[in-house]
Design a protein around this motif. Structure first.
Motif, short mmCIF file in Angstrom:
data_model
loop_
_atom_site.label_atom_id
_atom_site.label_comp_id
_atom_site.label_asym_id
_atom_site.label_seq_id
_atom_site.Cartn_x
_atom_site.Cartn_y
_atom_site.Cartn_z
N LEU A 1 0.95 -1.08 -0.01
CA LEU A 1 0.05 0.21 0.09
C LEU A 1 1.10 1.33 0.19
CD1 LEU A 1 -2.56 -1.12 2.51
CD2 LEU A 1 -3.09 -1.24 -0.08
N ILE A 2 2.05 1.08 0.67
CA ILE A 2 2.83 2.11 0.66
C ILE A 2 2.95 1.98 -0.22
CG2 ILE A 2 5.27 3.48 2.09
CD1 ILE A 2 4.08 2.57 4.31
N THR A 3 3.77 1.51 -0.71
CA THR A 3 4.68 1.94 -2.51
C THR A 3 3.82 2.24 -3.33
OG1 THR A 3 6.02 -0.25 -1.80
CG2 THR A 3 5.81 0.01 -4.03
N ASN A 4 2.95 1.79 -3.34
CA ASN A 4 1.43 1.83 -4.42
C ASN A 4 0.89 3.87 -4.43
OD1 ASN A 4 1.17 -0.11 -5.82
ND2 ASN A 4 -0.63 -0.84 -4.86
N ALA A 5 0.65 4.00 -2.73
CA ALA A 5 1.19 5.67 -3.11
C ALA A 5 2.19 6.61 -3.30
CB ALA A 5 0.49 5.34 -1.26
N ILE A 6 3.53 5.65 -2.53
CA ILE A 6 4.86 6.69 -3.28
C ILE A 6 4.61 6.79 -4.51
CG2 ILE A 6 6.89 7.18 -3.28
CD1 ILE A 6 6.91 5.72 -0.70
N GLU A 7 4.35 5.59 -5.51
CA GLU A 7 4.08 5.26 -7.24
C GLU A 7 2.97 6.21 -7.52
OE1 GLU A 7 4.34 1.70 -7.92
OE2 GLU A 7 7.04 1.86 -7.60
N VAL B 1 -4.09 4.28 4.40
CA VAL B 1 -2.86 4.67 4.05
C VAL B 1 -3.36 5.88 3.09
CG1 VAL B 1 -0.82 3.81 2.10
CG2 VAL B 1 -1.36 2.45 3.88
N SER B 2 -3.27 7.27 3.19
CA SER B 2 -3.75 8.07 2.59
C SER B 2 -2.64 8.58 1.15
CB SER B 2 -4.19 9.14 2.70
OG SER B 2 -5.77 8.35 3.82
N ASP B 3 -3.29 9.20 0.12
CA ASP B 3 -1.78 10.10 -0.73
C ASP B 3 -2.90 11.18 -1.10
OD1 ASP B 3 -2.83 9.20 -3.21
OD2 ASP B 3 -2.44 7.09 -2.19
N THR B 4 -1.57 12.00 -1.22
CA THR B 4 -2.02 13.44 -2.15
C THR B 4 -1.68 12.71 -3.32
OG1 THR B 4 0.28 14.08 -1.33
CG2 THR B 4 -2.17 14.71 -0.37
#
Length: 866
Positions: free
Chosen positions: A612-618, A660-663
């Motif tokens: 999940l963190i890898t997908n959020a960063i990408e 896990v949240s991303d912008t």
């Protein structure tokens, strides 16, 4: 033509029977007289043939008459008796002295018999014939033959005695006949008087019945349209007295169309004789219009050809028929709505159509269709017409029973919403089999009657069926989606299971030999970077295979009680960003303390966090952005589950969450529908197994995952894992010191390369090793080897006797011997949990050399502490 019979008399049959009886006696008497006279009357024997010539035909005629009488032919039998007697007597008189013969003296008796049998006309005919015969005998007496034997006093005495007896009997019968006739006549007169009295009573009753009939009746003469009679109901109908209606022309009847339509009615009666169902209007006492229906029939009366007309007020019936037609139209409306509910899967369109059609059918001022969620919170789904704008009070519906029958009048809390609109209202529950879906609220300018309430209840039932059908369709689609997903999993599982064992064996050999090479070579050796790259690629290949098995739900589980916040915090060192991204992406942690434990496989939960963190960063890409990792705890109700629309569906309860949240760039709806499909990726170099593995792990742990994303605004992934009731053990730091082992290990694997790799790893750690390629060889070594074997390493997929069968055989001989099971795909051998206990453990392939040594060390420690 029988005597003393009146053709119009009802006693004709009785007279006929009496005549037949009289004739029967006369025949028998005549036979006896003829036979007695023939036998007893003195005569010269030489003249006996002449007498028989005369007597024999008479006897034959009398017998024939008796036969005719048996055949019920009375008139023919009477004619034969009279004619044969008269002819015999006149013939005998002609040859025996004419008028002075004894036979001629018997003719008056024949005349009397004729009168009794044929009446007056027959009497006169026979009498005139007898007188004429006597005159002839007198005129021609000298020409008649003399009697062969002079008539003596004795013969005359016998003859007259016979005649007197016969006459007396006939007169007696005649008197009896007259008495019977008088008796019958008197009886008939009495019967006629009774009938006439009954007729007069019937006429009186008929008159009273005519006058007291509940429906209006008229008797109208056809030729001059004069009303001859009218009963009380008719007089009351037209509000006229007897003098004002009887003997008056029908055109005098005002306040109705009957006088106007009478010519057509009379014409139809003359053609058909009877008519019915003719309707005409009239004016009631209160000036309200009314309707009557008549039936008429022609009859012949002494006054002439008349029409009997009967009619009654059918205004209530007509209004009732109109009401029935209206109700039928409503039922048809309900049927149409039901058909639309079955054919239409769009509830919003159905609700709007139902609101409009219901309001128009019942002439409502307004209507509202209120939906209730699982917590009985109201929401207006459809509205039509003049409906209140105020919000619905939720407390009215919160405590509403599921079997509530509805409101014929709105409760005060809902009526207050109407305010100054001066409307009446009713409400019907839209109730399903398991819960209350909503309420149908109707508003009108007048109170709603029973039929309107019934119609509203029918509409509510149709909507309930439509909602249940929609929910069932949604559930069917969800189940179909799950089945499709399950089929994907099964297909992928079969594929993974087919290659995982051999592939993991290869990776085990590669990773084992690489680890040994790295240990054997100096740290500055030129092959170290190449071996490190090989080791890293092998681990990456092992991760891909693990993700594939995780998505398929076929990875072997090793469950433990874990604190999710502690696990994420412990992964902090692993989650360092690459140097080239450190200034662009910021990792933010919001980890809740005192979380309930979750019973999971810690390594797979770590894989979820990493993916999940890898997908959020990408997803942030080359821009600057923030990735937030948070944990928490929540209690999900049925309403929450319905609102969140989680995948897959889970039961209500207490759950620990990982968010896990991303912008980043976010996702559109079509992309969101496919992100969990295997091999689907939005990244140019992505393999499409990251989120698929995440979903497989979540599903395997009976959890759920929720995705929220908006293009351009980022994405949020929330994982729900069921909270456990057990305490969470503290995580210990991994040991880094070299592992030293002692003792003898038996390695059982059909792959020689794997056996060689394990042998080198164990011998390097200090152990002595034995090798076996199958189960039978291993059992032989256990029982025959001179060395004391301390632990057995068994691959589950060995040929012949598989690993589990070998384990059972070992347990029968050495129940406390440590056994380490190994496999690249354990579920290829069994779908049941492996028999892990104090003396048995499992290590999935591929593995690093340190993983193998740690597992052996722990297993040996458990078995030595007894």
């Amino acid at each position: 033509m029988d005597a003393f019979t009146d053709p119009s008399s009802p006693s004709t049959e009785r007279m006929r029977q009496h005549t037949a009886q009289l004739l029967r006696f006369l025949i028998w008497l005549a036979l006896l007289s003829v036979i007695g006279y023939t036998v007893l009357s003195p005569i010269d024997p030489s003249l006996m043939p002449q007498r028989l010539i005369i007597v024999a035909p008479l006897i034959a005629a009398l017998l024939a008459a008796f036969w005719l009488l048996r055949q019920q032919r009375v008139w023919q039998a009477s004619l034969l008796v009279i004619s044969s007697l008269w002819l015999t007597l006149t013939g005998s008189a002609a040859i025996s002295g004419g008028i002075l013969a004894p036979a001629f003296a018997a003719l008056p008796i024949v005349v009397v018999m004729t009168g009794m049998l044929f009446g007056q006309r027959g009497t006169w005919i026979v009498a005139i014939l007898s007188v004429a015969t006597g005159v002839i005998f007198t005129l021609f007496a000298d020409r008649l033959p003399q009697p062969p034997i002079p008539h003596s006093r004795l013969s005359w005495s016998v003859t007259y005695t016979l005649y007197l007896l016969l006459s007396a009997y006939i007169i007696n019968q005649l008197i009896s006949h007259f008495r019977q006739s008088l008796h019958d006549t008197d009886k008939e007169l009495n019967e006629r008087r009774t009938v006439e009295k009954q007729l007069r009573d019937s006429e009186e009753k008929l008159a009273r019945l005519f006058d007291s009939a509940p429906f209006a009746m008229l008797i109208v003469r056809i030729n001059d349209e004069l009303i001859l009679n009218a009963n009380a109901a008719c007089r009351e109908f037209f509000e006229l007295s007897s003098e004002q209606i009887i003997k008056q022309p029908i055109r005098r009847l005002s306040r109705s169309q009957l006088s106007e339509r009478w010519p057509a009615i009379a014409e139809a009666l003359e053609k058909q004789g009877t008519i019915s169902g003719v309707e005409f209007s009239f004016q009631r006492n209160d000036r309200a219009p009314g309707f009557a229906q008549l039936a008429a029939e022609l009859i012949e009366l002494p006054e002439g050809l008349c029409a009997v007309v009967a009619f009654q007020d059918v205004t209530p019936l007509r209004y009732a028929n109109e009401r029935l037609a209206e109700l039928a139209a409503r039922q048809e409306q309900l049927a149409t709505l039901a058909r639309e509910a079955l054919a239409n899967t769009d509830l919003n369109t159905l609700f709007a159509t139902a609101a409009e059609q219901t309001a128009q059918t019942l002439r409502l001022s307004g209507i509202e269709l209120v939906e209730l969620d699982l917590d009985r919170q109201p929401c207006v789904r459809a509205k039509w017409g003049n409906a209140p704008e105020e919000l619905l009070p939720s407390e009215v519906f919160r405590d509403l029973p599921n079997d509530h029958p509805g409101w014929n009048r709105l409760p005060p809390s809902l009526a207050e919403r109407i305010g100054g609109m001066a409307m009446y209202g009713a409400g019907m529950p839209i109730r399903g089999n398991e819960r209350l879906f909503g309420v149908l609220l109707a508003y009108a300018q007048h109170p709603l009657d029973t039929e309107a309430i019934f119609f509203l209840r029918g509409v509510a039932n149709v909507l309930a069926v439509a909602i249940e059908r929609f929910n069932a369709e949604q559930e069917r689609r969800r189940i179909e989606t799950q089945m499709l997903q399950t089929q994907k999993l099964e297909s992928l599982g079969l594929l993974a299971g087919g290659i995982a064992h051999d592939f993991n064996n290869l990776l085990t050999g590669i990773m084992g030999h690489t680890s040994l090479a790295l240990l054997d070579l100096p740290s500055n050796h030129e092959l170290q970077p190449h071996l490190a790259a090989i080791n890293q690629a092998s681990q990456r290949a092992a991760e891909l295979c693990s993700q594939l098995l995780a998505y398929a739900g076929r990875g072997q589980r090793s469950l433990e009680s874990v604190d999710l916040s502690a696990l994420v915090h412990e992964m902090g060192n692993i989650l360092r960003l690459p140097a080239n991204r450190s200034g662009q992406v910021t990792l933010t942690y919001d980890l809740a303390s005192d979380l309930p434990a979750i019973v999971v496989e810690a390594s797979q939960i770590r894989q979820i966090v990493l993916n999940l963190i890898t997908n959020a960063i990408e997803a942030i890409g080359e821009r600057s952005g923030t990735v937030t990792i948070s944990t928490g705890v929540t209690t999900l109700t049925a309403t929450d589950l319905r609102r969140l629309n989680l995948t897959p569906s889970i039961a209500p309860g207490k759950y620990v969450t990982l968010t896990v949240s991303d912008t980043g760039i976010g996702m559109d709806e079509s992309t969101q529908r496919r992100i969990f499909d295997p091999f689907f990726s939005t990244k140019p170099k992505g393999h499409g197994l990251g989120l698929a593995a995440v979903q497989g792990i979540v599903r395997r742990h009976h959890g759920a995952i929720r995705v929220e994303s908006t293009p351009g605004l980022g994405s949020t992934f929330t994982v729900y894992l069921q909270a456990a009731n057990t305490a969470t053990p503290a995580l210990t730091a991994a040991a880094t010191a070299p592992i030293i082992l002692t003792g003898t290990a038996l390695i059982v694997d059909d792959d020689a390369a794997v056996r060689g790799t394990i042998t080198r790893i164990l011998e390097r750690a200090g152990m002595v090793t034995l090798e076996a390629a199958d189960g039978r060889t291993a059992l032989s070594l256990l029982s025959e080897s001179a060395m004391n074997i301390d632990i057995v390493l068994v691959d589950l997929a060995i040929p012949g006797m598989n690993g589990l069968e070998l384990l059972e055989a070992i347990r029968r001989q050495l129940p406390c011997l440590p056994v380490l099971l190994m496999s690249g795909n354990a579920e290829q051998i069994t779908n049941n949990p492996l028999p892990i206990n104090q003396y048995t453990d499992f290590l999935p392939k591929p593995y690093r050399s340190r993983d193998l040594l740690e597992k052996l060390s722990l297993l040996l420690q458990r078995t030595t502490i007894r």
